[in-house]
Design an enzyme around this catalytic site. Structure first.
Site, mmCIF file in Angstrom:
data_model
loop_
_atom_site.group_PDB
_atom_site.id
_atom_site.type_symbol
_atom_site.label_atom_id
_atom_site.label_comp_id
_atom_site.label_asym_id
_atom_site.label_seq_id
_atom_site.Cartn_x
_atom_site.Cartn_y
_atom_site.Cartn_z
ATOM 1 N N GLN A 92 -14.088 7.287 -54.932
ATOM 2 C CA GLN A 92 -15.170 7.868 -55.949
ATOM 3 C C GLN A 92 -15.918 8.837 -55.144
ATOM 4 O O GLN A 92 -16.926 9.619 -55.619
ATOM 5 C CB GLN A 92 -15.852 6.809 -56.099
ATOM 6 C CG GLN A 92 -15.104 5.518 -56.879
ATOM 7 C CD GLN A 92 -16.278 4.440 -57.311
ATOM 8 O OE1 GLN A 92 -17.062 4.300 -58.428
ATOM 9 N NE2 GLN A 92 -16.031 3.664 -56.773
ATOM 10 N N ASP A 95 -17.513 13.221 -50.744
ATOM 11 C CA ASP A 95 -17.180 13.539 -48.642
ATOM 12 C C ASP A 95 -15.900 13.608 -48.236
ATOM 13 O O ASP A 95 -14.924 13.234 -48.889
ATOM 14 C CB ASP A 95 -18.422 12.900 -48.184
ATOM 15 C CG ASP A 95 -17.661 10.821 -47.738
ATOM 16 O OD1 ASP A 95 -18.825 10.449 -48.354
ATOM 17 O OD2 ASP A 95 -16.839 11.376 -47.478
ATOM 18 N N HIS A 110 -13.405 11.643 -58.973
ATOM 19 C CA HIS A 110 -15.303 11.943 -59.001
ATOM 20 C C HIS A 110 -15.526 13.323 -58.057
ATOM 21 O O HIS A 110 -16.754 14.153 -58.235
ATOM 22 C CB HIS A 110 -16.379 10.898 -58.290
ATOM 23 C CG HIS A 110 -16.463 10.326 -59.289
ATOM 24 N ND1 HIS A 110 -17.355 8.910 -58.443
ATOM 25 C CD2 HIS A 110 -15.246 9.156 -60.422
ATOM 26 C CE1 HIS A 110 -17.053 7.818 -59.726
ATOM 27 N NE2 HIS A 110 -15.476 8.027 -60.792
ATOM 28 N N GLY A 182 -16.418 -1.073 -50.343
ATOM 29 C CA GLY A 182 -18.240 -0.229 -50.930
ATOM 30 C C GLY A 182 -18.378 0.128 -52.144
ATOM 31 O O GLY A 182 -18.782 1.833 -51.786
ATOM 32 N N THR A 183 -18.382 -0.300 -52.832
ATOM 33 C CA THR A 183 -18.609 -0.135 -54.401
ATOM 34 C C THR A 183 -19.024 -0.969 -54.935
ATOM 35 O O THR A 183 -18.758 -2.133 -55.080
ATOM 36 C CB THR A 183 -17.546 0.924 -55.241
ATOM 37 O OG1 THR A 183 -17.715 1.464 -56.314
ATOM 38 C CG2 THR A 183 -16.070 -0.035 -55.488
ATOM 39 N N GLU A 210 -21.993 -7.036 -49.695
ATOM 40 C CA GLU A 210 -22.477 -7.825 -50.626
ATOM 41 C C GLU A 210 -21.496 -7.717 -52.215
ATOM 42 O O GLU A 210 -21.070 -6.954 -52.343
ATOM 43 C CB GLU A 210 -23.826 -7.611 -51.047
ATOM 44 C CG GLU A 210 -24.349 -5.936 -51.538
ATOM 45 C CD GLU A 210 -25.408 -6.028 -52.079
ATOM 46 O OE1 GLU A 210 -26.529 -7.045 -51.298
ATOM 47 O OE2 GLU A 210 -26.264 -5.532 -53.283
HETATM 48 N N1 APR Z 1 -20.465 -1.189 -45.657
HETATM 49 C C1 APR Z 1 -20.222 -1.653 -46.704
HETATM 50 N N2 APR Z 1 -19.900 -1.468 -48.215
HETATM 51 C C2 APR Z 1 -22.126 -1.648 -48.105
HETATM 52 C C3 APR Z 1 -22.471 -0.407 -46.984
HETATM 53 C C4 APR Z 1 -21.789 -0.802 -45.354
HETATM 54 N N3 APR Z 1 -22.432 -0.451 -44.938
HETATM 55 N N4 APR Z 1 -23.812 -0.467 -47.282
HETATM 56 C C5 APR Z 1 -23.920 -0.609 -48.653
HETATM 57 N N5 APR Z 1 -22.101 -0.956 -49.014
HETATM 58 C C6 APR Z 1 -22.175 -1.832 -50.329
HETATM 59 C C7 APR Z 1 -23.147 -1.628 -51.796
HETATM 60 O O1 APR Z 1 -23.896 -3.268 -51.449
HETATM 61 C C8 APR Z 1 -22.982 -1.372 -52.789
HETATM 62 O O2 APR Z 1 -21.645 -2.759 -53.521
HETATM 63 O O3 APR Z 1 -22.029 0.002 -51.239
HETATM 64 C C9 APR Z 1 -22.593 -0.234 -52.478
HETATM 65 C C10 APR Z 1 -22.573 1.469 -53.085
HETATM 66 O O4 APR Z 1 -23.039 1.749 -54.320
HETATM 67 P P1 APR Z 1 -22.985 2.580 -54.899
HETATM 68 O O5 APR Z 1 -24.309 3.072 -54.324
HETATM 69 O O6 APR Z 1 -23.236 2.133 -56.836
HETATM 70 O O7 APR Z 1 -22.029 3.649 -54.933
HETATM 71 P P2 APR Z 1 -20.882 3.689 -55.944
HETATM 72 O O8 APR Z 1 -20.151 2.072 -56.029
HETATM 73 O O9 APR Z 1 -19.952 4.126 -55.133
HETATM 74 O O10 APR Z 1 -21.033 4.451 -57.303
HETATM 75 C C11 APR Z 1 -20.216 4.376 -57.610
HETATM 76 O O11 APR Z 1 -21.311 6.037 -58.665
HETATM 77 O O12 APR Z 1 -23.865 7.442 -58.916
HETATM 78 C C12 APR Z 1 -22.180 7.332 -59.008
HETATM 79 O O13 APR Z 1 -19.979 8.996 -58.329
HETATM 80 C C13 APR Z 1 -21.350 8.430 -58.184
HETATM 81 O O14 APR Z 1 -19.495 7.264 -56.992
HETATM 82 C C14 APR Z 1 -20.084 7.510 -57.545
HETATM 83 C C15 APR Z 1 -20.293 6.345 -58.643
#
Ligand code: APR
Length: 242
Positions: A92, A95, A110, A182-183, A210
């Site tokens: 997603q 980068d 994305h 990591g999502t 988490e």
């Molecule tokens: N290691 C593992 N997980 C991590 C770390 C880390 N160091 N730091 C943060 N996280 C986790 C957080 O706990 C969270 O569950 O990564 C997740 C990031 O979630 P989001 O910030 O919601 O990002 P993402 O899930 O990629 O968002 C999905 O939303 O805004 C849109 O297009 C955007 O691609 C993005 C999509």
């Protein structure tokens, strides 16, 4: 032996590289209104603001490096392939850290910060997609068709259809294992892939800092920093390779 693995990554895999996540307390959406900078309506209303938002994020990539999680997935891709298997790496993230970490095939559902597209609703455009590492502005000219003001970030905005969906669904249907790394599991259709995999009887594992919003859908999980837990998980997978 697990041979065909599909991995879905999110912003958390790049967090330790210094790339902001979206929904953590200090995340991107705590600082910007996504409706202003990540929707077609926001771009139509204020293209300068949107270009500035993506120019800043594109420019910041020069200062970050892939972390051990990116590198471990590239290693998994190489080793699986050498043993007759296959890794489908879906991200997603916009980068380029998976590629810079060594991954050869990355599906950016994305879009990508370092690409732009000739695609305007209010002006002639040709749809071509280009590598673009510099700032983009409203006066840029399309290198293919010469149109001015038709270039936009090659990013999927809220309300737009993610890319490569068919390819992802085919890979999902053939997988022996689905891993989400990591999502937060808060944006569809990516957040729905675990449910599709479970429906196909495919084992699903979550690796995250988490439990995510759809943590209950997974058969297994490892929680911690991606840079720590992903290399360990990859080593565990590869130790089973015959
Ligand atoms: N290691 C593992 N997980 C991590 C770390 C880390 N160091 N730091 C943060 N996280 C986790 C957080 O706990 C969270 O569950 O990564 C997740 C990031 O979630 P989001 O910030 O919601 O990002 P993402 O899930 O990629 O968002 C999905 O939303 O805004 C849109 O297009 C955007 O691609 C993005 C999509």
């Amino acid at each position: 032996m697990t041979k065909r693995i599909i991995v879905l990554t999110g912003a958390g895999i790049s967090a330790e590289s210094g790339v902001s996540t979206f929904r953590d307390p200090d995340g991107v959406w705590a600082k910007y209104d996504y409706q202003q900078v990540a929707t077609p309506e926001g771009f139509a209303a204020n293209p300068t603001l949107v270009h500035e938002f993506y120019n800043a994020r594109r420019g910041s990539l020069d200062a970050v490096e892939p972390n051990p999680a990116h590198i471990a997935l590239a290693h998994l891709e190489k080793e699986l392939s050498a043993h007759g298997g296959h890794l489908t790496l879906v991200t997603q993230n916009v980068d380029d850290l998976h590629e810079r970490g060594g991954a050869k095939q990355v599906i950016h559902m994305h879009g990508e910060l370092k690409k732009v597209r000739c695609d305007a609703t209010s002006a002639p455009s040709c749809g071509a997609v280009f590598d673009w590492h510099d700032d983009l502005g409203g006066d840029a000219q399309c290198p293919a068709c010469g149109a001015t003001g038709s270039l936009r970030p090659h990013i999927v905005w809220f309300g737009e259809m993610p890319m490569h969906m068919d390819e992802i669904e085919v890979a999902l249907s053939k997988a022996d294992l689905f891993a989400s790394i990591g999502t937060s599991g808060s944006v569809y259709p990516a957040a729905g892939y675990v449910h599709a995999a479970r429906g196909l009887g495919i084992p699903c594992i979550e690796l995250n800092l988490e439990p995510s919003e759809n943590a209950a859908a997974f058969n297994d999980a490892h929680y911690g920093k991606a840079g720590d837990i992903v290399p360990l998980w990859v080593d565990e997978l590869l130790s089973e390779l015959d």
